[in-house]
Design a protein around this motif. Structure first.
Motif, PDB file in Angstrom:
ATOM      1  N   TYR A   1       0.836  -1.191   0.000  1.00  0.00           N
ATOM      2  CA  TYR A   1       0.000   0.000   0.000  1.00  0.00           C
ATOM      3  C   TYR A   1       0.871   1.242   0.000  1.00  0.00           C
ATOM      4  O   TYR A   1       2.003   1.232   0.467  1.00  0.00           O
ATOM      5  CB  TYR A   1      -0.956  -0.045   1.189  1.00  0.00           C
ATOM      6  CG  TYR A   1      -1.799  -1.281   1.122  1.00  0.00           C
ATOM      7  CD1 TYR A   1      -2.776  -1.411   0.141  1.00  0.00           C
ATOM      8  CD2 TYR A   1      -1.557  -2.364   1.957  1.00  0.00           C
ATOM      9  CE1 TYR A   1      -3.524  -2.567   0.024  1.00  0.00           C
ATOM     10  CE2 TYR A   1      -2.307  -3.519   1.844  1.00  0.00           C
ATOM     11  CZ  TYR A   1      -3.289  -3.617   0.881  1.00  0.00           C
ATOM     12  OH  TYR A   1      -4.019  -4.758   0.755  1.00  0.00           O
TER      13      TYR A   1
ATOM     14  N   TRP B   1       3.430   5.340   3.872  1.00  0.00           N
ATOM     15  CA  TRP B   1       4.107   4.736   5.009  1.00  0.00           C
ATOM     16  C   TRP B   1       4.608   5.813   5.950  1.00  0.00           C
ATOM     17  O   TRP B   1       5.046   6.868   5.537  1.00  0.00           O
ATOM     18  CB  TRP B   1       5.295   3.890   4.545  1.00  0.00           C
ATOM     19  CG  TRP B   1       4.887   2.748   3.706  1.00  0.00           C
ATOM     20  CD1 TRP B   1       4.687   2.758   2.354  1.00  0.00           C
ATOM     21  CD2 TRP B   1       4.568   1.434   4.140  1.00  0.00           C
ATOM     22  NE1 TRP B   1       4.275   1.532   1.919  1.00  0.00           N
ATOM     23  CE2 TRP B   1       4.196   0.698   2.988  1.00  0.00           C
ATOM     24  CE3 TRP B   1       4.569   0.804   5.374  1.00  0.00           C
ATOM     25  CZ2 TRP B   1       3.835  -0.641   3.052  1.00  0.00           C
ATOM     26  CZ3 TRP B   1       4.217  -0.525   5.430  1.00  0.00           C
ATOM     27  CH2 TRP B   1       3.849  -1.235   4.279  1.00  0.00           C
TER      28      TRP B   1
ATOM     29  N   GLU C   1       0.394   0.991  11.438  1.00  0.00           N
ATOM     30  CA  GLU C   1       0.562   0.632  10.027  1.00  0.00           C
ATOM     31  C   GLU C   1      -0.310  -0.565   9.659  1.00  0.00           C
ATOM     32  O   GLU C   1      -0.839  -0.645   8.538  1.00  0.00           O
ATOM     33  CB  GLU C   1       2.030   0.341   9.720  1.00  0.00           C
ATOM     34  CG  GLU C   1       2.312  -0.032   8.275  1.00  0.00           C
ATOM     35  CD  GLU C   1       1.783   0.997   7.296  1.00  0.00           C
ATOM     36  OE1 GLU C   1       1.294   0.581   6.224  1.00  0.00           O
ATOM     37  OE2 GLU C   1       1.830   2.207   7.593  1.00  0.00           O
ATOM     38  N   ASP C   2      -0.488  -1.491  10.598  1.00  0.00           N
ATOM     39  CA  ASP C   2      -1.405  -2.606  10.344  1.00  0.00           C
ATOM     40  C   ASP C   2      -2.810  -2.085  10.042  1.00  0.00           C
ATOM     41  O   ASP C   2      -3.481  -2.571   9.113  1.00  0.00           O
ATOM     42  CB  ASP C   2      -1.464  -3.528  11.564  1.00  0.00           C
ATOM     43  CG  ASP C   2      -0.193  -4.359  11.744  1.00  0.00           C
ATOM     44  OD1 ASP C   2       0.607  -4.430  10.789  1.00  0.00           O
ATOM     45  OD2 ASP C   2      -0.014  -4.918  12.848  1.00  0.00           O
TER      46      ASP C   2
ATOM     47  N   GLN D   1      -2.976  -0.699   6.484  1.00  0.00           N
ATOM     48  CA  GLN D   1      -3.060  -1.707   5.440  1.00  0.00           C
ATOM     49  C   GLN D   1      -4.431  -2.383   5.427  1.00  0.00           C
ATOM     50  O   GLN D   1      -4.976  -2.684   4.362  1.00  0.00           O
ATOM     51  CB  GLN D   1      -1.950  -2.746   5.632  1.00  0.00           C
ATOM     52  CG  GLN D   1      -0.549  -2.148   5.440  1.00  0.00           C
ATOM     53  CD  GLN D   1       0.492  -3.212   5.171  1.00  0.00           C
ATOM     54  OE1 GLN D   1       0.202  -4.239   4.576  1.00  0.00           O
ATOM     55  NE2 GLN D   1       1.715  -2.961   5.596  1.00  0.00           N
TER      56      GLN D   1
ATOM     57  N   HIS E   1      -6.905  -0.322   3.570  1.00  0.00           N
ATOM     58  CA  HIS E   1      -6.798  -0.490   2.119  1.00  0.00           C
ATOM     59  C   HIS E   1      -7.397  -1.824   1.660  1.00  0.00           C
ATOM     60  O   HIS E   1      -7.948  -1.917   0.561  1.00  0.00           O
ATOM     61  CB  HIS E   1      -5.344  -0.374   1.672  1.00  0.00           C
ATOM     62  CG  HIS E   1      -4.894   1.044   1.477  1.00  0.00           C
ATOM     63  ND1 HIS E   1      -5.361   1.844   0.462  1.00  0.00           N
ATOM     64  CD2 HIS E   1      -4.041   1.809   2.204  1.00  0.00           C
ATOM     65  CE1 HIS E   1      -4.798   3.042   0.552  1.00  0.00           C
ATOM     66  NE2 HIS E   1      -4.005   3.047   1.598  1.00  0.00           N
ATOM     67  N   GLN E   2      -7.289  -2.841   2.484  1.00  0.00           N
ATOM     68  CA  GLN E   2      -7.913  -4.110   2.134  1.00  0.00           C
ATOM     69  C   GLN E   2      -9.435  -3.960   2.099  1.00  0.00           C
ATOM     70  O   GLN E   2     -10.109  -4.533   1.232  1.00  0.00           O
ATOM     71  CB  GLN E   2      -7.492  -5.175   3.143  1.00  0.00           C
ATOM     72  CG  GLN E   2      -6.039  -5.599   2.993  1.00  0.00           C
ATOM     73  CD  GLN E   2      -5.517  -6.397   4.171  1.00  0.00           C
ATOM     74  OE1 GLN E   2      -6.240  -6.600   5.150  1.00  0.00           O
ATOM     75  NE2 GLN E   2      -4.268  -6.828   4.101  1.00  0.00           N
TER      76      GLN E   2
END
Length: 464
Positions: free
Chosen positions: A23, A26, A50-51, A54, A57-58
């Motif tokens: 993705y 960052w 950060e998890d 992501q 985005h999923q």
């Protein structure tokens, strides 16, 4: 400025130096990924945040798959909520943690959206799934203003949007809508207890607010907070304009919207290309147009000075090529941050194009926009509101550069075009201030800036 350009993803940002993930955005410092995970005392907090990014985005990628979207958005909510738990588990290494964290805790508690996030996480873990429902918002776009008819219905009523088309009036307005209008169909997930937010956007905003807490935790420890850096340009984004949100989590409506021309039912798609000059391109431009690309933006970080310098360059390029592409420059603090080549095929695409530019303004934090293009101009007729300049009998051609700014009124530089066979010339440049720049209405909306009421009564010259 007349450039084929190349595809450039300006949202491909690095938040961990040297790391290129699935993705685009960052968080990171001046450390490499390995150094940061080894040396940063708050690396566990950064990883958890950060998890959540992501997982967001999923959820975005599975927006049209109800079961997958439900799983991914609920996972993102749970992960995001756990960031503060991980932060509190590290309280022993943060100086004066209780005194520092208490104002943040009260601020988040008083925030309606953040309170909902807490309740949503508890419901997911203790009661089951959120009660999210998919809706379709349909609207007819046939203006730079948000003035077309629209409806919002449950997503299973697929035929409902076309009722807007069936109800188009049989008059001059209706003729304009059928010729230049676009049916815009947007899907939205909305949770029952949070009806004022689109669900993916709500989680993105919550991410931004938690990100601000994490950034401040770094400062409390005497560390620089993680930065957001464009991996292609090296530009570092400050947080002031985005409230902690990553650019890739802003203005994501395009991924869940479809548009169709009312004239023939075909998809209305846009060609928008970022312009990136390399050394070879700069040398070619310099030789062909007798200009120094380094000075194209002038020597002052001043919006009006940049406008004047760009227009002088545009005139040289037009006289050499006998045409000029439509080019948009996004500026922040008087300096260019993004350049785009726009190629609308018809009037309907122009309406959509400026809405797309407005989305880019939000993502990039631009505070000024300069648009250079060839246009048709004519004397506006108040009795023929829907007569575009391109169709007016007294139309003339001009090269224009228009500046709009968050803290200033519109300024336009105009040089009428004279054509004689293959020869072209430009009339003397005139400068117009305070004109009705309706094409930039979507950008005004992006800035939260009101459209001046006096624009509605202006019928001097029109252009398109």
């Amino acid at each position: 400025m007349n450039s084929e350009g190349s595809e450039l993803d300006t949202d491909f940002l690095s938040r961990t130096e040297g790391l290129q993930g699935v993705y685009p955005d960052w968080r990171g410092s001046n450390m490499t990924q390995v150094e940061r995970h080894t040396n940063c005392p708050l690396a566990a907090v950064d990883r958890r945040l950060e998890d959540a990014h992501q997982q967001w985005h999923q959820a975005e990628a599975t927006y049209f798959d109800p079961d997958a979207f439900r799983r991914n958005i609920q996972t993102a909510i749970q992960t995001l909520r756990s960031v503060t738990f991980v932060l509190q588990n590290n309280k022993r290494i943060i100086p004066d943690f209780d005194a520092w964290y208490e104002p943040w805790r009260e601020r988040l508690k008083a925030d309606g959206l953040m309170s909902w996030m807490v309740e949503a996480r508890n419901r997911i873990e203790k009661q089951g799934d959120l009660e999210a429902h998919s809706f379709v918002r349909a609207a007819i776009v046939a203006s730079y203003l948000e003035e077309g008819p629209e409806i919002q219905v449950p997503a299973d009523l697929f035929s409902a949007p076309w009722t807007l088309v069936k109800n188009i009036p049989d008059n001059l307005l209706g003729e304009h809508l059928r010729q230049n209008g676009v049916l815009e169909v947007e899907r939205k997930w909305i949770e029952n207890s949070l009806p004022e937010y689109e669900l993916l956007d709500a989680v993105a905003i919550a991410y931004g607010r938690i990100s601000q807490v994490v950034d401040d935790a770094h400062r409390q420890m005497g560390l620089e907070p993680p930065a957001t850096t464009n991996m292609l340009t090296g530009e570092a984004f400050t947080d002031g304009w985005r409230n902690g949100r990553l650019p890739c989590m802003i203005s994501h409506r395009e991924t869940r919207t479809a548009r169709f021309r009312l004239s023939d039912g075909t998809p209305a798609e846009l060609e928008r290309k970022a312009v990136k000059f390399d050394a070879a391109e700069a040398e070619r431009v310099s030789a062909r147009y007798d200009i120094d690309p380094k000075n194209a933006f002038g020597s002052e970080n001043n919006n009006r000075a940049v406008l004047q310098s760009l227009f002088e360059t545009a005139k040289k390029m037009f006289l050499a090529d006998r045409y000029h592409d439509s080019i948009v420059f996004l500026l922040r603090n008087g300096a260019p941050i993004h350049i785009m080549s726009l190629r609308p095929e018809d009037q309907s695409q122009k309406y959509l194009m400026m809405r797309g530019v407005a989305d880019d303004v939000v993502r990039s934090g631009a505070d000024a926009v300069i648009f250079i293009s060839e246009v048709w101009i004519s004397q506006a007729d108040p009795n023929k509101r829907y007569l575009r300049a391109a169709l007016a009998p007294d139309r003339r051609e001009a090269l224009t550069a228009t500046l709009v700014a968050k803290d200033d009124g519109p300024v336009q530089m105009v040089a009428e075009i004279l054509r004689d066979g293959n020869d072209v010339a430009l009339e003397q440049t005139s400068i117009v201030t305070g004109h009705a720049a309706f094409a930039f209405a979507p950008i005004y909306k992006a800035w939260g800036k009101e459209i001046p009421q006096e624009w509605l009564g202006m019928f001097d010259e029109s252009s398109d």
